[in-house]
Design a protein around this motif. Structure first.
Motif, short mmCIF file in Angstrom:
data_model
loop_
_atom_site.label_atom_id
_atom_site.label_comp_id
_atom_site.label_asym_id
_atom_site.label_seq_id
_atom_site.Cartn_x
_atom_site.Cartn_y
_atom_site.Cartn_z
N GLN A 146 -14.65 18.10 11.42
CA GLN A 146 -13.35 17.61 11.88
C GLN A 146 -13.37 17.55 13.41
O GLN A 146 -14.11 18.29 14.03
N PRO A 147 -12.62 16.72 14.12
CA PRO A 147 -11.65 15.77 13.58
C PRO A 147 -12.26 14.40 13.23
O PRO A 147 -11.59 13.55 12.69
N LEU A 148 -13.57 14.24 13.58
CA LEU A 148 -14.22 12.94 13.35
C LEU A 148 -14.22 12.60 11.87
O LEU A 148 -14.11 11.43 11.47
N LYS A 149 -14.31 13.67 11.03
CA LYS A 149 -14.34 13.48 9.57
C LYS A 149 -13.12 12.70 9.08
O LYS A 149 -13.26 11.70 8.36
N SER A 150 -11.94 13.13 9.52
CA SER A 150 -10.70 12.47 9.07
C SER A 150 -10.62 11.05 9.60
O SER A 150 -10.21 10.13 8.89
N VAL A 151 -11.05 10.87 10.86
CA VAL A 151 -10.98 9.54 11.47
C VAL A 151 -11.89 8.58 10.71
O VAL A 151 -11.50 7.47 10.35
N LEU A 152 -13.12 9.02 10.45
CA LEU A 152 -14.08 8.15 9.76
C LEU A 152 -13.60 7.83 8.35
O LEU A 152 -13.77 6.72 7.87
N ARG A 153 -13.01 8.82 7.71
CA ARG A 153 -12.52 8.60 6.35
C ARG A 153 -11.44 7.52 6.34
O ARG A 153 -11.36 6.71 5.43
N GLU A 154 -10.63 7.53 7.39
CA GLU A 154 -9.55 6.53 7.47
C GLU A 154 -10.09 5.12 7.67
O GLU A 154 -9.39 4.15 7.49
N PHE A 155 -11.35 5.01 8.10
CA PHE A 155 -11.94 3.69 8.30
C PHE A 155 -12.62 3.16 7.05
O PHE A 155 -13.06 2.02 7.03
N SER A 156 -12.74 4.03 6.05
CA SER A 156 -13.52 3.63 4.87
C SER A 156 -12.75 2.63 4.00
O SER A 156 -11.60 2.85 3.66
N PHE A 157 -13.44 1.56 3.68
CA PHE A 157 -12.82 0.52 2.85
C PHE A 157 -12.50 1.04 1.46
O PHE A 157 -11.44 0.78 0.91
N TYR A 158 -13.43 1.77 0.85
CA TYR A 158 -13.25 2.18 -0.54
C TYR A 158 -12.20 3.29 -0.67
O TYR A 158 -11.43 3.31 -1.63
N VAL A 159 -12.17 4.20 0.30
CA VAL A 159 -11.18 5.29 0.24
C VAL A 159 -9.77 4.72 0.15
O VAL A 159 -8.92 5.23 -0.59
N HIS A 160 -9.53 3.62 0.86
CA HIS A 160 -8.20 3.01 0.83
C HIS A 160 -7.94 2.26 -0.47
O HIS A 160 -6.80 1.96 -0.79
N PHE A 161 -9.02 1.96 -1.20
CA PHE A 161 -8.82 1.21 -2.45
C PHE A 161 -8.54 2.15 -3.63
O PHE A 161 -7.99 1.74 -4.64
N MET A 162 -8.95 3.42 -3.47
CA MET A 162 -8.88 4.36 -4.61
C MET A 162 -7.49 4.46 -5.24
O MET A 162 -7.36 4.56 -6.45
N ASP A 163 -6.45 4.45 -4.41
CA ASP A 163 -5.09 4.57 -4.95
C ASP A 163 -4.72 3.34 -5.77
O ASP A 163 -4.07 3.46 -6.81
N PHE A 164 -5.12 2.17 -5.29
CA PHE A 164 -4.79 0.94 -6.02
C PHE A 164 -5.42 0.95 -7.41
O PHE A 164 -4.79 0.57 -8.39
N GLU A 165 -6.68 1.38 -7.48
CA GLU A 165 -7.35 1.37 -8.79
C GLU A 165 -6.74 2.39 -9.75
O GLU A 165 -6.88 2.28 -10.95
N LYS A 166 -6.04 3.37 -9.19
CA LYS A 166 -5.35 4.34 -10.05
C LYS A 166 -3.93 3.89 -10.39
O LYS A 166 -3.20 4.57 -11.09
N GLY A 167 -3.50 2.76 -9.81
CA GLY A 167 -2.18 2.22 -10.15
C GLY A 167 -1.08 2.61 -9.19
O GLY A 167 0.09 2.52 -9.53
N VAL A 168 -1.48 3.04 -7.98
CA VAL A 168 -0.47 3.44 -6.99
C VAL A 168 -0.58 2.51 -5.76
O VAL A 168 -1.67 2.33 -5.23
N ILE A 169 0.54 1.94 -5.37
CA ILE A 169 0.55 1.10 -4.17
C ILE A 169 1.09 1.94 -3.02
O ILE A 169 2.24 2.37 -3.06
N SER A 170 0.26 2.18 -2.01
CA SER A 170 0.68 3.01 -0.88
C SER A 170 0.78 2.17 0.39
O SER A 170 -0.08 1.33 0.64
N LEU A 171 1.81 2.46 1.14
CA LEU A 171 2.05 1.70 2.37
C LEU A 171 0.87 1.83 3.34
O LEU A 171 0.45 0.86 3.96
N LYS A 172 0.32 3.05 3.44
CA LYS A 172 -0.71 3.27 4.45
C LYS A 172 -1.96 2.43 4.17
O LYS A 172 -2.60 1.96 5.09
N HIS A 173 -2.26 2.22 2.89
CA HIS A 173 -3.44 1.42 2.56
C HIS A 173 -3.18 -0.07 2.83
O HIS A 173 -4.08 -0.78 3.29
#
Lengths: 243, 602
Positions: free
Chosen positions: A191-218
Motif C-alpha cells: 500500500q498505497p500503490l496497491k490500491s491505486v493500481l487496483r483502481e486502474f484494473s479493467f477487470y476489477v471494475h467489471f467484476m460487479d457487473f458480471e455479478k449483476g450489480v451496477i456501481s457508479l464508481k465502475h
C-alpha cells in the motif's frame, strides 16, 4: 452551409458503420464472438452450474470477446485513413480532430452494441431455463458495453498514432493487457500503490457487473477512460501540426 | 566542460526520467536506511542539476519553444508530486497529523496519494511527448496542460465515486444488498466501526463480501472496511491475531470506557463458503451492533437452586449460554439474596430465572412483580419437577403452567420425555425458524411441562405462543410410560410464550423447560440460536432478531432432452452460419454495385 457538430459526427459515424458492415471482417467477428461465448456458456450450463454462476461466467467470456472485438474494429478507425491518405482530405473539409475522433468512436460503439444484441440469446438461455432474472442480464450487458467502449477508445487513440493497423492493434492489446494485469499484480505490491493500481484494473471494475450489480464508481471509471483516450486521440491528430 | 554542458542541455528530459526512476526505487524500500537516503540524495542532486541546466543552458529563444515548456512543466510538477509523496509517508504523516486521526485526515492522505501518483504519471507523459515535439510548436504545452487538467478532473471524479458508493443490485432477491431493516439498524450506529475482512484478492468470496460491506458503508458513513490477505499480508493479519481466511473482524472504540486496555471492542465471525454468504447479512449487522451498541445489564437470579454457570458437572451448567452472552459484550451478574436481590432489580435490563427448584419468598415475588409491572424484562425457564411457583407472573396473562412432563413418540435423541419442537408461530424470536419451511429448524426440550390457556385473555398483553411441541406429544395420564390411544391422544402443546405489555412495554418469555439451556443440550440442533434470539427479543433488538438468512435460492439451469439438442445445434451452427450468410449477401451486393459502377464509368 454550416453544419452542426452532431450532424458532422453522425455523418462520420454513418460512413464508418456502412464500411464496417460491407466488409466480411465485421460479420466474421460477430459470428466467431458468438460461437466462442456460446461454447463457454454452454459448458457451464452443462456442468450443473447454478444460473447465477452460469450468468457470471457468460459475462466474463463476453467481456473477453468484446475487448478483442474492440481492439479489432478500432485498429482501422484512423490508421486506415492515414494509410490511404484520406485523412488530409478529411481535414481540408470543415471537420476538426474532435469531431473525427467522436464520429469514428461512435461507429465502433454502435458496432459493439450490435454485437451485444447478437450475443444476447446466450444469457437469455439462462434466464429462460434457469429461473434467473433479466436484471442480472441488463447489468452484465451494461458492463460488457462499458468495457468494450473503453477498449475502443483506447484503440482509437493508438489508431491515431500510427498508419499501420497491425501496430495500432498490437499497441492497444499491449495497453489492455497492462491494464488487466494491474489487477492481478496488485496483491503483490504494498500500500498505497496497491490500491491505486487496483483502481486502474479493467477487470476489477467489471467484476460487479458480471455479478449483476451496477456501481457508479465502475461506470465513472470506464467513462473516464473513454474521455481520456478520446481527448488524447484528438491531441495525437492535432500533434501533426507540432512536428 | 563544454561537452558536459551540452550533454546536460540535450538530455534534461532523460535525466528527469532518471530522477523519477530513482524516486520510484527509493519508495520501494521498507527500511529507511543508508541505501534509501543515498538514493534520495542522488535523485535530489540530479534534480538540482536538471534545474540549473534548464534555467542557464537554454537560450531565451529556446525557452519559448514547446519542448522546453513541456520539460519545465514536468520539472515543477515532479517537485510538487515529490512533496505530496513525502508528506504522506508514515514517518512524516504520523508527526504532522493529530493523534486522534479521523476520517477527514485519512481522506486527506488519500488525496495526497492520488495527487502524487497522478502527478508522476503526468510527468512521464510530458517528458515522453517533449521528445517528439518540434521546438517551435508553442501550442503543445497548452494542449498537454489541458490533458493534465482533464486527467486531474477525471481522477477527482473517480475518487468522489469511490468514497460515495452508490450501486443498484439487479440480482434476483437482491442478494448483494442489505434488507431495509438492516439498513435502518445500521443507520443507528453512532460510533465509528471498522470492519476488516481476511480474504485473498482472487477469492470468489472477496467480491461478494465486499459488495455487502459497501452497502453497509452506504447505509452509515461511520462504518469503514478494509481487506487483508492473510497469506500475503501475514504481518498485518498477525497484528489482528487472525490466521484464517474467511474471518471478518469488527472493531469499535468505546467512548465511555476509560481503561485503554478495554477501550477497543472487537467481535469476529467467519464466512467460509458460498452457503455461509447467506448468513453474512445477519452476522454482519448483529456483530456491528454488538460492538457499537449499549451494554446491557443482565442479572441471573441465584439462591433457589437455579441452573448454575459453574459446577462439578459441567454438562449440567449453563456456562456456554453465559459465554455467548458475554461475547455480546453484555454485563452479567449473578444476584443472590445476599448480593442484593431483589433490591438491585431496577438496574437490570433483563432478569434471567433459569430452572429454580425452590420457590421464591413473598418479598422476592413482590419485587419481581413490581419490576415486571414497571416495564422489566424477564426470561423464565421452568421445570415441571420444580417447587417454584410463578403464577403471580403468569396469571395476569391468563396462562397456567402445568407441571406434568410431556412425552413424545418422536424423539431425537431417543427418550420418551425428550421433546422435539418443529412447530413455531410467527414471531420475531422464531422468524428464521418459520420463514423457510424447507429449512425448518429443530429445537430440543428434555422433560418439559406445558402451558394451558383458557378462553379468556388479558387485553393489556400481546401473548404469542411461539413454541409448540411436536404433534406426536402426549400426556402420560395413566403413569405407565405407555400411551393409551383413548385417554392419551397425541397433540401439539404450548411450551413457550412471549408476552408484551401494551401499557408498560414489559416483556416476558416463559419456556416450559430450562434444560434446553444447559451445556448438554445447548449445542443440539438450534437450541443455542433459540436461546440467543430469546435474549435478543427481550433486550428489544426485534429488528435484529427479525433479520433472516439470505432468502435467495440458486436454481440450476434445466436444459435437457430435445431442448438441449435444439439449443446446441441452433446456437453452435445455425445462428453463426446465418450471421455469416447475411454478411456474405451484403458484401456480395456491395461488390456487385461497385463492379456495376465501374462498368458504367468505363
Amino acid at each position: 452551409m454550416k453544419r452542426s457538430v452532431l450532424t458532422v459526427v453522425w455523418q462520420i459515424c454513418r460512413r464508418e458503420l456502412s464500411s464496417y458492415y460491407q466488409s466480411a471482417l465485421a460479420w466474421f467477428i460477430l459470428s466467431i464472438s458468438f460461437s466462442l461465448a456460446f461454447l463457454w456458456g454452454y459448458a457451464y450450463i452443462r456442468h450443473e452450474s447454478t444460473s447465477f454462476v452460469a450468468l457470471q461466467r457468460i459475462f466474463y467470456m463476453l467481456s473477453g470477446t468484446t475487448m478483442i472485438t474492440g481492439v479489432l474494429i478500432s485498429m482501422r478507425l484512423i490508421a486506415e485513413e492515414k494509410m490511404q491518405g484520406t485523412i488530409e482530405l478529411l481535414f481540408t473539409s470543415p471537420i476538426n480532430e474532435a469531431q473525427l475522433v467522436l464520429g469514428k468512436f461512435s461507429a465502433a460503439v454502435i458496432f459493439l452494441l450490435v454485437q451485444a444484441v447478437v450475443t444476447l440469446p446466450i444469457p437469455l438461455l439462462v434466464v429462460i431455463f434457469g429461473g434467473s432474472n433479466l436484471g442480472h442480464v441488463v447489468a452484465g450487458m451494461v458492463g460488457v458495453l462499458l468495457i468494450g467502449a473503453a477498449t475502443a477508445a483506447m484503440g482509437t487513440f493508438y489508431s491515431a498514432l500510427t498508419k499501420i493497423q497491425l501496430l495500432a492493434a498490437l499497441m492497444t492489446a499491449a495497453n489492455l493487457i497492462f491494464f488487466l494485469l494491474l489487477g492481478f499484480f496488485s496483491p503483490y505490491i504494498d500500500q498505497p500503490l496497491k490500491s491505486v493500481l487496483r483502481e486502474f484494473s479493467f477487470y476489477v471494475h467489471f467484476m460487479d457487473f458480471e455479478k449483476g450489480v451496477i456501481s457508479l464508481k465502475h461506470i465513472v471509471f470506464y467513462l473516464s477512460v473513454v474521455v481520456f483516450y478520446l481527448y488524447a486521440a484528438s491531441l495525437a491528430l492535432a500533434a501533426r501540426r507540432w512536428r | 566542460m563544454k561537452a558536459v554542458l551540452e550533454f546536460f542541455r540535450s538530455r534534461v528530459a532523460l535525466l528527469l526520467l532518471g530522477v523519477a526512476l530513482l524516486l520510484y526505487v527509493a519508495s520501494g524500500f521498507s527500511e529507511k536506511g543508508f541505501a534509501y537516503f543515498l538514493l534520495l540524495f542522488v535523485a535530489g542532486l540530479l534534480y538540482v542539476l536538471c534545474g540549473v541546466s534548464l534555467y542557464t543552458l537554454f537560450a531565451v529563444s529556446e525557452r519559448q519553444a514547446g519542448a522546453y515548456r513541456l520539460i519545465e512543466l514536468a520539472y515543477w510538477l515532479m517537485l510538487f508530486s515529490a512533496v505530496c509523496y513525502f508528506l504522506q509517508i508514515d514517518p512524516v504523516w504520523l508527526k504532522i497529523t493529530p493523534e486522534n486521526r479521523g476520517q477527514l485526515t485519512e481522506r486527506l492522505r488519500q488525496i495526497l496519494q492520488i495527487l502524487y501518483f497522478s502527478g508522476f504519471a503526468f510527468v512521464l507523459i510530458a517528458l515522453v511527448v517533449s521528445v517528439g515535439v518540434r521546438l517551435e510548436a508553442k501550442e503543445a504545452p497548452a494542449a498537454i496542460a489541458t490533458l493534465g487538467g482533464l486527467l486531474l478532473l477525471l481522477v477527482a471524479l473517480n475518487y468522489w465515486a469511490h468514497i460515495s458508493p452508490a450501486s443498484v443490485d439487479m440480482t434476483l432477491m437482491r442478494r448483494f444488498s442489505l434488507s431495509a431493516d438492516s439498513r435502518e439498524l445500521l443507520r443507528g450506529i453512532e460510533s465509528k466501526v471498522k470492519v476488516t475482512a481476511f480474504y485473498p484478492f482472487f477469492s470468489e468470496l472477496y467480491r461478494d463480501v465486499e459488495l455487502l460491506l459497501r452497502d453497509a458503508v452506504s447505509a452509515n458513513g461511520k462504518i469503514s472496511y478494509t481487506f487483508i490477505d492473510p497469506l500475503r499480508e501475514k504481518n498485518l493479519a498477525d497484528e489482528k491475531k487472525v490466521d484464517r481466511i474467511g474471518t471478518i473482524l469488527i472493531e469499535a472504540e468505546d467512548p465511555q470506557e476509560t481503561d485503554p486496555a478495554k477501550k477497543l471492542r472487537t467481535s469476529r465471525f467467519e464466512i467460509l463458503d458460498e452457503e455461509g454468504l447467506k448468513r453474512l447479512e445477519r452476522e454482519l449487522v448483529s456483530n456491528l451492533l454488538q460492538v457499537s451498541g449499549r451494554k446491557r445489564n443482565i442479572y441471573y437470579t441465584q439462591g433457589h437452586e437455579e441452573k448454575s454457570v459453574s459446577g462439578n458437572f459441567k454438562e449440567d451448567t449453563i456456562s456456554q449460554f453465559d459465554e455467548n452472552l458475554r461475547a455480546l459484550r453484555h454485563q452479567l451478574r449473578q444476584l443472590t439474596p445476599a448480593e442484593g436481590f431483589p433490591a438491585k432489580m431496577p438496574q437490570a435490563d433483563l432478569v434471567l430465572i433459569i430452572g429454580p427448584q425452590r420457590d421464591f419468598s413473598q418479598a422476592e415475588k413482590k419485587a419481581l412483580k413490581k419490576y415486571f409491572d414497571e416495564g422489566g424484562r424477564i426470561l423464565l425457564a421452568l421445570d415441571p419437577e420444580s417447587a417454584a411457583d410463578f403464577s403471580f407472573l403468569l396469571e395476569p396473562l391468563k396462562v397456567k403452567y402445568v407441571r406434568q412432563k410431556l412425552h413424545s413418540d418422536y424423539s431425537l435423541p431417543p427418550g420418551k420425555t425428550t421433546l422435539q419442537s418443529v412447530n413455531y408461530s410467527e414471531h420475531a424470536i422464531t422468524a428464521p425458524f418459520v420463514k423457510r419451511p424447507e429449512e425448518r429448524k429443530i429445537t430440543i426440550f428434555p422433560g418439559a411441562g406445558y402451558f394451558e390457556t383458557g378462553t379468556e385473555s388479558n387485553p393489556d398483553f400481546d401473548v404469542n405462543y411461539f413454541l409448540l411441541s411436536h404433534f406426536t406429544s402426549w400426556i402420560d395420564k395413566v403413569p405407565n410410560g405407555l400411551r393409551d390411544d383413548k385417554v392419551e391422544p397425541v397433540s401439539s402443546f404450548k411450551i413457550g410464550l412471549a408476552a408484551l405489555s401494551k401499557k408498560s412495554g414489559a416483556r416476558l418469555v416463559a419456556v416450559a423447560d430450562s434444560d434446553f439451556l444447559v451445556n448438554r443440550f445447548a449445542d443440539m440442533q438450534q437450541n443455542r440460536e433459540l436461546a440467543m434470539r430469546l435474549v435478543g427479543w427481550l433486550t428489544e433488538e426485534d429488528k435484529l432478531t427479525g433479520i433472516v438468512a439470505g432468502k435467495y435460492d440458486d436454481e440450476k439451469v434445466k436444459l435437457t432432452g430435445t431442448k438441449d439438442t435444439v439449443v446446441f445445434h441452433l446456437f453452435l451452427y445455425i445462428y453463426p452460419a446465418a450471421l455469416l450468410l447475411a454478411g456474405f449477401m451484403i458484401v456480395r451486393a456491395k461488390r456487385r454495385r461497385m463492379s456495376e459502377h465501374t462498368r458504367l464509368q468505363e
